[in-house]
Design an enzyme around this catalytic site. Structure first.
Site, PDB file in Angstrom:
ATOM      1  N   ASP A 186      36.611  53.929  30.855  1.00  0.00           N
ATOM      2  CA  ASP A 186      35.664  53.987  31.969  1.00  0.00           C
ATOM      3  C   ASP A 186      36.122  54.957  33.051  1.00  0.00           C
ATOM      4  O   ASP A 186      35.311  55.684  33.625  1.00  0.00           O
ATOM      5  CB  ASP A 186      35.488  52.597  32.592  1.00  0.00           C
ATOM      6  CG  ASP A 186      34.455  51.782  31.837  1.00  0.00           C
ATOM      7  OD1 ASP A 186      33.805  52.357  30.942  1.00  0.00           O
ATOM      8  OD2 ASP A 186      34.320  50.587  32.129  1.00  0.00           O
TER       9      ASP A 186
ATOM     10  N   CYS B 167      70.459  25.463  20.830  1.00  0.00           N
ATOM     11  CA  CYS B 167      71.709  24.827  20.387  1.00  0.00           C
ATOM     12  C   CYS B 167      72.252  25.464  19.111  1.00  0.00           C
ATOM     13  O   CYS B 167      73.335  25.105  18.657  1.00  0.00           O
ATOM     14  CB  CYS B 167      71.488  23.333  20.180  1.00  0.00           C
ATOM     15  SG  CYS B 167      70.422  22.974  18.768  1.00  0.00           S
TER      16      CYS B 167
ATOM     17  N   CYS C 146      63.184  22.271  17.478  1.00  0.00           N
ATOM     18  CA  CYS C 146      64.580  22.078  17.108  1.00  0.00           C
ATOM     19  C   CYS C 146      64.651  20.747  16.373  1.00  0.00           C
ATOM     20  O   CYS C 146      64.041  19.763  16.798  1.00  0.00           O
ATOM     21  CB  CYS C 146      65.441  22.057  18.364  1.00  0.00           C
ATOM     22  SG  CYS C 146      67.139  21.604  17.994  1.00  0.00           S
TER      23      CYS C 146
ATOM     24  N   SER D  87      20.333  51.820  27.004  1.00  0.00           N
ATOM     25  CA  SER D  87      21.555  51.281  27.587  1.00  0.00           C
ATOM     26  C   SER D  87      21.228  50.810  29.006  1.00  0.00           C
ATOM     27  O   SER D  87      20.057  50.721  29.374  1.00  0.00           O
ATOM     28  CB  SER D  87      22.594  52.402  27.592  1.00  0.00           C
ATOM     29  OG  SER D  87      23.823  51.893  28.005  1.00  0.00           O
TER      30      SER D  87
ATOM     31  N   LYS E 108      26.234  39.796  30.834  1.00  0.00           N
ATOM     32  CA  LYS E 108      26.253  41.009  30.016  1.00  0.00           C
ATOM     33  C   LYS E 108      27.276  40.748  28.917  1.00  0.00           C
ATOM     34  O   LYS E 108      28.493  40.762  29.165  1.00  0.00           O
ATOM     35  CB  LYS E 108      26.631  42.228  30.857  1.00  0.00           C
ATOM     36  CG  LYS E 108      26.622  43.524  30.065  1.00  0.00           C
ATOM     37  CD  LYS E 108      26.780  44.712  30.994  1.00  0.00           C
ATOM     38  CE  LYS E 108      26.701  46.058  30.310  1.00  0.00           C
ATOM     39  NZ  LYS E 108      27.395  46.223  29.070  1.00  0.00           N
TER      40      LYS E 108
ATOM     41  N   ASP F 185      39.194  49.734  27.549  1.00  0.00           N
ATOM     42  CA  ASP F 185      37.941  49.944  28.277  1.00  0.00           C
ATOM     43  C   ASP F 185      38.149  50.514  29.668  1.00  0.00           C
ATOM     44  O   ASP F 185      37.404  51.397  30.102  1.00  0.00           O
ATOM     45  CB  ASP F 185      37.212  48.599  28.438  1.00  0.00           C
ATOM     46  CG  ASP F 185      36.396  48.294  27.221  1.00  0.00           C
ATOM     47  OD1 ASP F 185      36.538  49.030  26.221  1.00  0.00           O
ATOM     48  OD2 ASP F 185      35.626  47.323  27.278  1.00  0.00           O
TER      49      ASP F 185
ATOM     50  N   GLU G 220      21.546  37.393  34.170  1.00  0.00           N
ATOM     51  CA  GLU G 220      22.088  36.837  32.928  1.00  0.00           C
ATOM     52  C   GLU G 220      23.404  37.544  32.591  1.00  0.00           C
ATOM     53  O   GLU G 220      23.683  38.623  33.121  1.00  0.00           O
ATOM     54  CB  GLU G 220      21.065  37.007  31.791  1.00  0.00           C
ATOM     55  CG  GLU G 220      20.716  38.463  31.517  1.00  0.00           C
ATOM     56  CD  GLU G 220      19.506  38.622  30.593  1.00  0.00           C
ATOM     57  OE1 GLU G 220      19.557  38.123  29.479  1.00  0.00           O
ATOM     58  OE2 GLU G 220      18.521  39.269  31.023  1.00  0.00           O
TER      59      GLU G 220
ATOM     60  N   LYS H  98      28.931  45.598  36.692  1.00  0.00           N
ATOM     61  CA  LYS H  98      30.107  45.542  35.824  1.00  0.00           C
ATOM     62  C   LYS H  98      31.217  44.740  36.488  1.00  0.00           C
ATOM     63  O   LYS H  98      31.477  44.880  37.684  1.00  0.00           O
ATOM     64  CB  LYS H  98      30.626  46.961  35.550  1.00  0.00           C
ATOM     65  CG  LYS H  98      29.733  47.751  34.617  1.00  0.00           C
ATOM     66  CD  LYS H  98      29.950  47.413  33.171  1.00  0.00           C
ATOM     67  CE  LYS H  98      31.024  48.302  32.570  1.00  0.00           C
ATOM     68  NZ  LYS H  98      31.153  48.104  31.127  1.00  0.00           N
TER      69      LYS H  98
ATOM     70  N   CYS I 168      67.864  18.161  21.888  1.00  0.00           N
ATOM     71  CA  CYS I 168      68.375  19.530  21.996  1.00  0.00           C
ATOM     72  C   CYS I 168      68.443  19.975  23.451  1.00  0.00           C
ATOM     73  O   CYS I 168      69.519  20.242  23.979  1.00  0.00           O
ATOM     74  CB  CYS I 168      67.492  20.486  21.197  1.00  0.00           C
ATOM     75  SG  CYS I 168      67.922  22.217  21.451  1.00  0.00           S
TER      76      CYS I 168
HETATM   77  S1  IVH Z   1      19.307  44.640  28.529  1.00  0.00           S
HETATM   78  C1  IVH Z   1      16.351  47.906  28.169  1.00  0.00           C
HETATM   79  N1  IVH Z   1      20.760  42.483  28.769  1.00  0.00           N
HETATM   80  O1  IVH Z   1      24.844  46.138  27.313  1.00  0.00           O
HETATM   81  C2  IVH Z   1      17.450  46.957  28.515  1.00  0.00           C
HETATM   82  N2  IVH Z   1      21.728  44.363  27.700  1.00  0.00           N
HETATM   83  O2  IVH Z   1      25.869  48.599  28.507  1.00  0.00           O
HETATM   84  C3  IVH Z   1      18.503  47.008  27.551  1.00  0.00           C
HETATM   85  N3  IVH Z   1      24.011  43.968  26.870  1.00  0.00           N
HETATM   86  O3  IVH Z   1      22.970  48.344  25.359  1.00  0.00           O
HETATM   87  C4  IVH Z   1      19.608  46.106  27.657  1.00  0.00           C
HETATM   88  N4  IVH Z   1      24.172  41.870  27.514  1.00  0.00           N
HETATM   89  O4  IVH Z   1      23.819  46.172  24.243  1.00  0.00           O
HETATM   90  C5  IVH Z   1      20.723  43.746  28.323  1.00  0.00           C
HETATM   91  N5  IVH Z   1      21.928  40.482  28.987  1.00  0.00           N
HETATM   92  C6  IVH Z   1      21.863  41.736  28.556  1.00  0.00           C
HETATM   93  C7  IVH Z   1      22.952  42.327  27.895  1.00  0.00           C
HETATM   94  C8  IVH Z   1      22.849  43.657  27.475  1.00  0.00           C
HETATM   95  C9  IVH Z   1      24.782  42.868  26.890  1.00  0.00           C
HETATM   96  C10 IVH Z   1      24.421  45.257  26.294  1.00  0.00           C
HETATM   97  C11 IVH Z   1      23.340  45.981  25.534  1.00  0.00           C
HETATM   98  C12 IVH Z   1      23.228  47.299  26.237  1.00  0.00           C
HETATM   99  C13 IVH Z   1      24.572  47.433  26.871  1.00  0.00           C
HETATM  100  C14 IVH Z   1      24.584  48.409  28.019  1.00  0.00           C
END
Ligand code: IVH
Length: 686
Positions: free
Chosen positions: A46, A422, A435, A90, A124, A42, A122, A325, A441
């Site tokens: 990235d 040993c 052992c 995303s 990710k 990753d 929350e 991130k 040992c």
């Molecule tokens: S919200 C419209 N919340 O991360 C909002 N995504 O890198 C859409 N993901 O495609 C996503 N934890 O698959 C949201 N607590 C979270 C998440 C989350 C993981 C994933 C999700 C998204 C990706 C983006």
């Protein structure tokens, strides 16, 4: 395999480099979405992606029409034929607090004012996105994200996902969206099942989840876990709270019986400001090493539905949410070797020797492998590219082999046929091999070491008596030495007179300074010098026991790799340390010695010694010289470098200067004869 130092920024200098980078990104994400195993880890992926984005920002007219940077799933996610209810988007990323502040400013611009409804924070989750459709309380369809507009029908996974029940206690018609992943425990089981079926192990939990969603005809089922992070209405059936906040929507989903991010140990937090959101980000980041599943960031969302709508959407992500991130804590590197050590109880402990790789700011070159079946379960071959996971202070672990990168002819990691200590037989009845001699040992060598002159200094307790004491079972660890009766010592030494002398010596050993007691325990990576530094730093055994890996790193010479190993071993030695304390053994380091050395003539200086000592220092071996240097406040070094302050060089019989002396001269390091050095540290010679 390609890995790059994690935080090194890449810059592309030509159109050709840009195109090559796009091609590498396409291959990697195709492999990832194909068999689940990317050829890039990753962090490297990235970096390449960021380099491509930077180049595109600088050359807006030259951006490749089909650049993967502009597409959901980087253009490689398999697109199915199921249309999504609304697009599955995303998230845009930030990597540092100032990025979050900048996002806040752009949000404010879009809204024309600061948001008033607060934010949610929350985890990710590092898995694969799905949309799960419930009709009248029954889970009827599961769809992958695909290109965000269309996804694949993967309903075959229904019934195999914790947190995503097949039926709900309420007759809800709703589409929940969230992440499917393998928890660490599910990942271990999944790889066990796959090995048993002759299938390739998964390189990591995320790739495993993506592959498992897509695999329709496996002869086995693998359990995964789901957490919802969103929901939308389905078939125009009103189920969700009208105009509800993000937190309220997730609460309704949880009430309906589907697991949400609020149920993770990281939780779903509602905060009023981005400053508070940043605090929660830090809290969740700190929890990361202890979470039972992978997270790759923290998601901050505008909580209020009307404010979300006002902020709107871009082509790939909503403007009302952002991913903070966290650094990559999993990387790929090469398994060069596996070494085996025999612990105090005779257990054979394997350690992976890795091509050094930087993970989250520290260099990892060794990782734990628990036991032979663990090695087989992970399908490890020498020369394999492996995924290595390291978070916070934990000891790095090898996740699995990246099987498709295996060099031709690579051999399975060989398992020992005889005890590496040993040479004797191995007891293979349990998962952890030992052992056949058990404690007998490694223990005699350890007890002999502990009784040595520079540790407990128990004069007269040599090989033969130690062997007898271990074989009789009277001594099963170092602490047992202090509770030996005269009868036991007589039996071991064959004479009451010798026993009495030994008992006297043992009594005297109880008051040795902590540094020697600690050294006597034989903690891996702590020889005499290191033990002195640890004892001086912490002052007493309780403080050593309370130290976590971060505290341990405050000791000079202990880095990120060594610290957790020492902490773990000290914890495992708890019963022995308790016994030592109960026997009245000294548990403190004399403070005068610490203070005296801090003010000593060598304070803060690195001193290297070479040749056979003469004059007042005659007869002092290397470790005695090291002890002397430390007593006078210095730090012993083994080779001459720019950091060396003094080289103590005895002249050789030939009169020719040693290579160390030549180097010292070249570097301008002060060179002292043993006699001159003895004068400098005269107060510490006693
Ligand atoms: S919200 C419209 N919340 O991360 C909002 N995504 O890198 C859409 N993901 O495609 C996503 N934890 O698959 C949201 N607590 C979270 C998440 C989350 C993981 C994933 C999700 C998204 C990706 C983006």
């Amino acid at each position: 395999m390609t890995t790059l130092p994690a935080d090194e920024a890449l810059s592309l200098s030509s159109r050709t480099e840009y195109e090559v980078t796009l091609q590498r990104l396409r291959w990697a994400s195709r492999a990832y979405y194909g068999d689940g195993d990317s050829s890039l880890d990753d962090a490297t992926y990235d970096q390449l992606r960021r380099a491509a984005l930077d180049w595109e920002a600088e050359h807006p007219d030259d951006v490749a029409a089909n650049s993967p940077t502009g597409q959901v799933g980087d253009g490689a996610a398999p697109i199915g034929d199921i249309a999504h209810t609304t697009r599955l988007l995303s998230l845009d990323n930030v990597f540092a607090p100032d990025g979050l502040v900048a996002w806040g400013a752009s949000l404010q611009r879009r809204l024309g004012r600061a948001p008033v409804g607060g934010f949610t924070v929350e985890p990710k989750l590092d898995g694969a996105a799905i949309a799960a459709r419930y009709r009248a309380g029954r889970l009827v369809q599961v769809i992958t994200r695909g290109d965000g507009t269309h996804g694949e029908d993967v309903s075959h996974v229904i019934g195999t996902i914790d947190g995503l029940p097949e039926t709900l206690p309420v007759s809800a018609t709703i589409e929940v969206r969230g992440e499917v992943l393998f928890t660490q425990a599910q990942f271990e089981t999944a790889n066990e099942v796959r090995s048993a079926h002759g299938a390739q192990v998964f390189a990591n939990p995320r790739n495993g989840a993506a592959g498992t969603l897509r695999a329709k005809d496996r002869p086995y089922r693998l359990q995964m876990t789901f957490w919802a992070y969103g929901a939308v209405e389905l078939d125009a059936e009103a189920f969700l709270p009208v105009g509800g906040t993000h937190a309220e929507v997730l609460a309704a989903v949880a009430d309906a019986g589907v697991q949400t991010t609020a149920a993770t140990p990281a939780g779903l937090h509602v905060v009023a400001s981005l400053a508070q959101a940043q605090e929660k980000v830090d809290e969740i980041a700190a929890l990361r090493p202890s979470l039972p599943f992978g997270i790759d960031g923290v998601v901050i969302k505008v909580n209020d539905a009307a404010e979300q709508e006002a902020a709107g959407f871009g082509s790939r992500f909503p403007h009302w949410a952002i991913a903070f991130k966290l650094p990559a804590i999993e990387r790929q590197t090469v398994l060069e070797d596996v070494v085996w050590e025999v612990g105090r109880t005779g257990v054979l402990a394997p350690t992976a020797v890795l091509t050094p790789v930087e993970i989250d700011g520290s260099t990892v070159s060794r990782a734990t492998l628990h036991n032979p079946s663990d090695i087989r379960r992970r399908d490890l071959h020498l020369g394999d590219t492996v995924t290595v996971y390291k978070a916070g202070d934990i000891i790095p672990r090898v996740q699995a082999a990246v099987v498709h990168r295996r060099p031709e002819g690579a051999k399975e990691v060989p398992l020992p046929e005889a005890c590496p200590n040993c040479g004797g037989e191995i007891d293979k009845q349990q998962e952890r091999w030992r052992c056949a001699k058990g404690t007998a040992c490694a223990l005699p060598a350890l007890i002999e070491y502990a009784a040595g002159r520079e540790m407990l200094d128990i004069d007269g307790l040599g090989k033969t008596y130690v062997k007898a004491l271990v074989e009789s079972g009277d001594v099963a660890d170092v602490a047992d030495l202090f509770s030996l009766s005269l009868d036991q010592l007589t039996a071991a030494s064959g004479s009451a007179k010798r026993a009495a002398k030994l008992a006297e010596q043992i009594e005297a050993a109880k008051s040795r300074p902590l540094s020697r007691i600690f050294c006597a325990l034989g903690v891996l990576g702590t020889g005499r010098s290191m033990s002195r530094r640890i004892a001086r730093h912490f002052g007493d055994f309780d403080a050593i026991r309370q130290a976590d890996a971060t505290a341990m790193q405050a000791v000079e010479g202990i880095g990120t790799e060594k610290a957790p190993v020492i902490v773990e071993q000290v914890a495992a030695l708890a019963p022995v340390i308790d016994k030592l304390a109960a026997a009245g053994v000294n548990m403190t380091e004399p403070q005068e010695s610490a203070e005296a050395s801090a003010q000593g003539p060598l304070s803060g200086k690195v001193v290297v010694v070479t040749g056979k000592m003469t004059g007042p220092l005659e007869g002092r071996g290397r470790s005695e010289m090291n002890a002397l240097i430390e007593k006078a406040g210095g730090r012993p070094g083994s080779s001459v470098s720019a950091k060396t302050a003094i080289l103590v060089a005895a002249s050789s019989a030939s009169g020719k200067p040693s290579s160390k002396a030549v180097k010292a001269q070249e570097l301008g390091v002060e060179v002292l004869a043993p006699e001159a050095f003895a004068e400098l540290v005269a107060d510490y010679l006693a």
